[in-house]
Design an enzyme around this catalytic site. Structure first.
Site, PDB file in Angstrom:
ATOM      1  N   LYS A   1      88.418 -61.311   3.917  1.00 21.55           N
ATOM      2  CA  LYS A   1      88.537 -62.746   3.731  1.00 21.55           C
ATOM      3  C   LYS A   1      88.385 -63.090   2.263  1.00 21.55           C
ATOM      4  CE  LYS A   1      86.913 -67.165   5.571  1.00 21.55           C
ATOM      5  NZ  LYS A   1      85.976 -67.838   6.500  1.00 21.55           N
TER       6      LYS A   1
ATOM      7  N   GLN B   1      90.893 -86.912  11.891  1.00 20.62           N
ATOM      8  CA  GLN B   1      91.766 -86.445  10.825  1.00 20.62           C
ATOM      9  C   GLN B   1      93.122 -87.138  10.889  1.00 20.62           C
ATOM     10  OE1 GLN B   1      91.645 -82.234   9.965  1.00 20.62           O
ATOM     11  NE2 GLN B   1      93.777 -82.203   9.335  1.00 20.62           N
TER      12      GLN B   1
ATOM     13  N   LYS C   1      86.261 -71.850  14.026  1.00 16.02           N
ATOM     14  CA  LYS C   1      84.817 -71.658  13.969  1.00 16.02           C
ATOM     15  C   LYS C   1      84.322 -71.119  15.304  1.00 16.02           C
ATOM     16  CE  LYS C   1      84.566 -73.521   9.879  1.00 16.02           C
ATOM     17  NZ  LYS C   1      85.982 -73.753   9.700  1.00 16.02           N
TER      18      LYS C   1
ATOM     19  N   ARG D   1      79.004 -76.471  13.499  1.00 11.11           N
ATOM     20  CA  ARG D   1      78.329 -76.468  12.210  1.00 11.11           C
ATOM     21  C   ARG D   1      77.027 -77.246  12.305  1.00 11.11           C
ATOM     22  NH1 ARG D   1      83.436 -78.070   8.365  1.00 11.11           N
ATOM     23  NH2 ARG D   1      84.159 -75.970   7.858  1.00 11.11           N
TER      24      ARG D   1
ATOM     25  N   HIS E   1      88.748 -72.482  -1.094  1.00 13.86           N
ATOM     26  CA  HIS E   1      89.285 -73.839  -1.256  1.00 13.86           C
ATOM     27  C   HIS E   1      90.252 -73.940  -2.435  1.00 13.86           C
ATOM     28  CE1 HIS E   1      85.353 -74.762   0.819  1.00 13.86           C
ATOM     29  NE2 HIS E   1      86.192 -75.442   1.564  1.00 13.86           N
TER      30      HIS E   1
ATOM     31  N   THR F   1      80.377 -79.790   3.257  1.00 11.25           N
ATOM     32  CA  THR F   1      79.386 -79.020   4.008  1.00 11.25           C
ATOM     33  C   THR F   1      78.454 -78.215   3.113  1.00 11.25           C
ATOM     34  OG1 THR F   1      81.021 -77.241   4.255  1.00 11.25           O
ATOM     35  CG2 THR F   1      80.861 -78.841   6.043  1.00 11.25           C
TER      36      THR F   1
ATOM     37  N   ASP G   1      95.483 -72.957   9.554  1.00 17.43           N
ATOM     38  CA  ASP G   1      94.629 -73.249  10.702  1.00 17.43           C
ATOM     39  C   ASP G   1      94.557 -74.748  10.986  1.00 17.43           C
ATOM     40  OD1 ASP G   1      93.259 -73.702   8.324  1.00 17.43           O
ATOM     41  OD2 ASP G   1      91.309 -73.171   9.159  1.00 17.43           O
TER      42      ASP G   1
ATOM     43  N   LYS H   1      84.856 -63.704  -0.555  1.00 13.22           N
ATOM     44  CA  LYS H   1      83.570 -63.169  -0.161  1.00 13.22           C
ATOM     45  C   LYS H   1      83.261 -61.909  -0.964  1.00 13.22           C
ATOM     46  CE  LYS H   1      82.637 -66.107   3.155  1.00 13.22           C
ATOM     47  NZ  LYS H   1      81.469 -67.005   3.102  1.00 13.22           N
ATOM     48  N   THR H   2      82.010 -61.772  -1.412  1.00 12.16           N
ATOM     49  CA  THR H   2      81.580 -60.586  -2.147  1.00 12.16           C
ATOM     50  C   THR H   2      80.223 -60.159  -1.605  1.00 12.16           C
ATOM     51  OG1 THR H   2      80.349 -61.780  -3.844  1.00 12.16           O
ATOM     52  CG2 THR H   2      82.707 -61.483  -4.218  1.00 12.16           C
TER      53      THR H   2
ATOM     54  N   HIS I   1      84.366 -73.239  -2.639  1.00 12.43           N
ATOM     55  CA  HIS I   1      84.432 -71.839  -3.041  1.00 12.43           C
ATOM     56  C   HIS I   1      85.881 -71.436  -3.256  1.00 12.43           C
ATOM     57  CE1 HIS I   1      85.651 -70.968   1.084  1.00 12.43           C
ATOM     58  NE2 HIS I   1      84.564 -71.549   1.531  1.00 12.43           N
TER      59      HIS I   1
END
Length: 418
Positions: free
Chosen positions: A238, A182, A89, A93, A55, A47, A203, A241-242, A52
């Site tokens: 989370k 999946q 989500k 997306r 992952h 995506t 999840d 994230k920054t 990041h």
């Protein structure tokens, strides 16, 4: 499961380092892994142009698998990316074109060779693309072959679907098909590679269980699922994230220096856990480091930053990043290895608001956030705190060819006029 007495090196390692949340048929899986090499996979949708830090949990799980003498499969979601995983989500997306997906896959691939050994050997990793089989199915064939094995009643009970419906957020029929796709991925990998285990975040539990049951029902073969805990910091943020957004793994999207700084800024309570999950440091060494008292824990954070950066970017990049940080924060010197942001000299001639420049340089996500940071004393210009986010930065602020911007205690960007 934390109290399970595993026999296989693989599950013992996952348990000791904190990777296990749930598993199907754990005793059977443990016995199989103890007797010989198994094949397992994790899927990654394309995506974005990079994965990041969120992952990284999954990538390290595959690394632990290979380190224990088993075979990892990296499944790229060339097909499933066209649908979009509805799990956790709030909305659908954006749909990407074939060209965007292929470009993202090409960019993402480069990271995995840092963590896994690829090749033709029995425990060498392989990378495959689920578009190779998903795109050859006709719609009617897909429904006839696999739709009969899934009930709407069961699918509606999964959290990924139920939460969206409870929130009265629309879920398209396209997304609803994701869990079928999946499950078929797992079946195809079982048939093509003898894959017996799918792993993923907690999840993904419902989707993974569907695949396990499909293989056992259709082919009568052993199949297992294992999930890792969802990752958050000790303060509940989370992971990954920054202020500047996601912590990307590709160096062209996040520099090795910024990556090193991300780990250096780990909360005290997370140091030991992150060492166990994201480095290869021995457990006894980790226990010693996480027990360091008071300010000494900062030395453990440097060890974490070096080890994590070395895995992704190499030893030289880790050493350079630490040296640049030491020069900037402990010795007050500038380094050529600090992150830079180029601006047109005419912008500084005319003057630009500090808050705007902070956003452009990646020190804040918005001008409002930058102004709040300044008001609280957290925004610095050439090492001086500036409380007015609308203060104009001009060419008069250039020192030694750059303007030095800082946010918080550990973030510096050099603004270079060009």
């Amino acid at each position: 499961m934390p109290d399970a007495a595993f026999q296989s090196e693989f599950l013992k390692t996952l348990q000791a380092r904190g990777y296990i949340n749930q598993a199907t048929h754990p005793e059977e899986l443990d016995g199989l892994a103890a007797r010989g090499a198994i094949t397992a996979y994790i899927g990654f949708d394309a995506t974005a142009a990079s994965l990041h830090v969120g992952h990284l949990f999954s990538i390290m799980t595959l690394r632990r698998l290979q380190q224990a003498g088993h075979k990892p499969i990296v499944l790229m979601g060339g097909g499933t990316t066209k649908v979009g995983d509805p799990t956790d989500k709030e909305g659908q997306r954006p749909l990407l074109t074939d060209e965007q997906i292929q470009a993202n896959i090409a960019s993402i691939k480069t990271v995995f060779s840092r963590f896994l050994t690829f090749g033709d050997g029995p425990t060498d990793a392989v990378m495959v693309n689920n578009a190779d089989w998903l795109e050859r199915f006709g719609y009617v064939q897909f429904l006839r072959d696999y739709g009969v094995h899934f009930t709407i009643n069961r699918m509606l009970a999964f959290d990924s679907v139920k939460l969206r419906l409870e929130r009265e957020q629309p879920m398209t029929f396209l997304e609803f098909n994701y869990m079928l796709m999946q499950s078929v991925d797992f079946l195809e990998l079982s048939r093509r590679y003898g894959c017996v285990l799918q792993m993923g975040g907690s999840d993904q539990w419902g989707n993974i269980v569907n695949g396990v049951e499909l293989i056992r029902r259709v082919d009568g073969k052993p199949a297992f699922g294992l999930t890792t805990p969802l990752l958050a910091t000790a303060s509940g943020q989370k992971m990954g994230k920054t202020l500047g957004g996601a912590v990307w793994l590709n160096a062209d999207l996040r520099s090795p220096y910024d990556y090193w700084q991300f780990w250096r800024n780990t909360e005290d309570a997370d140091v030991g856990r992150f060492m166990r999950l994201f480095t290869d440091l021995p457990l006894d060494e980790i226990a010693r480091l996480e027990a360091l008292p008071g300010a000494e824990i900062n030395e453990a954070k440097k060890v974490l930053a070096n080890a994590a950066t070395r895995l992704l970017h190499g030893a030289e990049a880790a050493t350079t990043a630490e040296a640049a940080a030491t020069a900037a924060f402990e010795q007050g010197r500038l380094s050529d290895d600090l992150p830079t942001h180029e601006v047109d000299r005419g912008v500084l001639d005319a003057g630009v608001a500090l808050a705007s420049l902070a956003v452009e340089a990646g020190l804040a996500a918005s001008k409002g956030e930058a102004r709040r940071l300044a008001k609280g004393g957290g925004l610095r210009l050439n090492d001086r705190a500036e409380t007015d986010g609308d203060r104009l930065v001009t060419d008069a602020d250039i020192v030694d060819g750059v303007v030095k911007l800082g946010a918080g205690k550990k973030k510096i960007v050099l603004v270079k006029p060009v």
